[in-house]
Design a protein around this motif. Structure first.
Motif: not given
Length: 324
Positions: A208-210, A250-257
């Motif tokens: 949700i947040t950094p 899964g492995l996907a981060s909200p920032d695209g990494r």
């Protein structure tokens, strides 16, 4: 170097939640370290989780401004949730009843997050402190102050840290400061987890947040003989928490990494071999054997899993009684 900022004209209220269970020896020093935070609007909430010692009496006698909430023993996750429900602050911070904050912690975190609009959670670096004394000596703190000047030493995961959290719980609870609205959105800590309840919450928050890190040690993490982390675990909570996260996101981060699939697999295998090793040492051979097989199912090339499996077989042949 510590963060520098102009004083906040109207500092937000920070609710500091201290879960307490038989912490008479240490809680006074913990509360004093919270009160040492300067230029911060504070409310301190001690949630007594069914203590059988004089913890509550000590807090009432020595710190009359501290709010005390008492409940039957329900575990640290439930105690923190009780504190969150009682909190009035815009921000919530956590500290365990035997840990210590260093001066400037909250000010540094509020300043950092004020400079990052949209950031709703932060943490700081910390120092592991193996000690049974109530509070650190001036000499110890002076040495730590010198060590703290080396910013590179205290750097760590910061920002959208979901991929890093898949590999390790890089956030420590007694350093966390987060918006109360974020805790409400996340529904607090999972009370079904006896261990790993914090790790689970940080993973959910990281979607949700950094989560920003102050690269300076502002807290002491006490390690002493009564530490819960030294007990033989009843469940592999790390595998459970990470498995739940992978199942949802899964492995996907909200920032695209994306997280490193091989590294995550190795970490999960290690969690199982470590769990197996702990039960092998306690001579819970059935549990150790099952955990070793789980490590090898996760990563057949995981050598420690093979080693603990062989050791389990050898111990089973010894005359000492096996535990199921």
């Amino acid at each position: 170097m510590p963060l520098k900022s102009s004083p906040l004209t109207t500092p937000p209220l920070v609710s500091v939640i201290i879960p307490c269970y038989n912490a008479y020896r240490y809680i006074g020093a913990t509360i004093a370290s919270v009160l040492a935070q300067k230029d911060i609007a504070l409310e301190i909430i001690v949630v007594d989780d069914g203590s059988r010692d004089e913890s509550v009496a000590l807090v009432r006698r020595g710190f009359p401004a501290v709010r005390i909430v008492e409940q039957a023993n329900a575990g640290v996750a439930a105690a923190r949730n009780t504190g969150i429900a009682a909190a009035r602050g815009e921000w919530v911070a956590f500290i365990d009843a035997d840990d210590i904050w260093l001066p400037g912690k909250l000010a540094a975190q509020l300043a950092q997050m004020a400079a990052l609009p949209g950031c709703r959670m932060g943490y700081t670096a910390w120092k592991v402190w193996p000690s049974d004394v109530a509070q650190p000596s001036p000499d110890y703190l002076a040495r730590l102050q010198e060590e703290a000047a080396d910013g590179a030493r205290w750097s760590g995961a910061s920002g959208w840290i979901y991929p890093q959290l898949l590999l390790d719980c890089v956030v420590w609870t007694s350093t966390v400061l987060m918006q109360r609205s974020l805790l409400a959105e996340l529904n607090g800590f999972d009370t079904s987890l006896r261990l790993g309840e914090d790790y689970d919450l940080w993973l959910r928050a990281s979607r949700i947040t950094p989560i920003v890190r102050v690269a300076r040690p502002y807290a002491l993490y006490r390690i002493h003989p009564a530490s819960i982390t030294r007990a033989t675990p009843a469940e592999n909570y790390r595998a459970r928490v990470i498995g739940q996260a992978l199942g949802r996101w899964g492995l996907a981060s909200p920032d695209g990494r994306s997280g490193d699939a091989r590294a995550v697999r190795r970490m999960l295998a290690k969690s199982w071999s470590d769990f197996a090793g702990a039960h092998l040492e306690a001579r819970n051979l059935g549990q150790a054997r099952r955990a070793a097989f789980a490590a090898l199912r996760t990563d057949p090339a995981h050598l420690p899993g093979w080693k603990v499996l062989v050791k389990t077989g050898l111990k089973a042949l010894s005359p000492s009684k096996e535990k199921a």
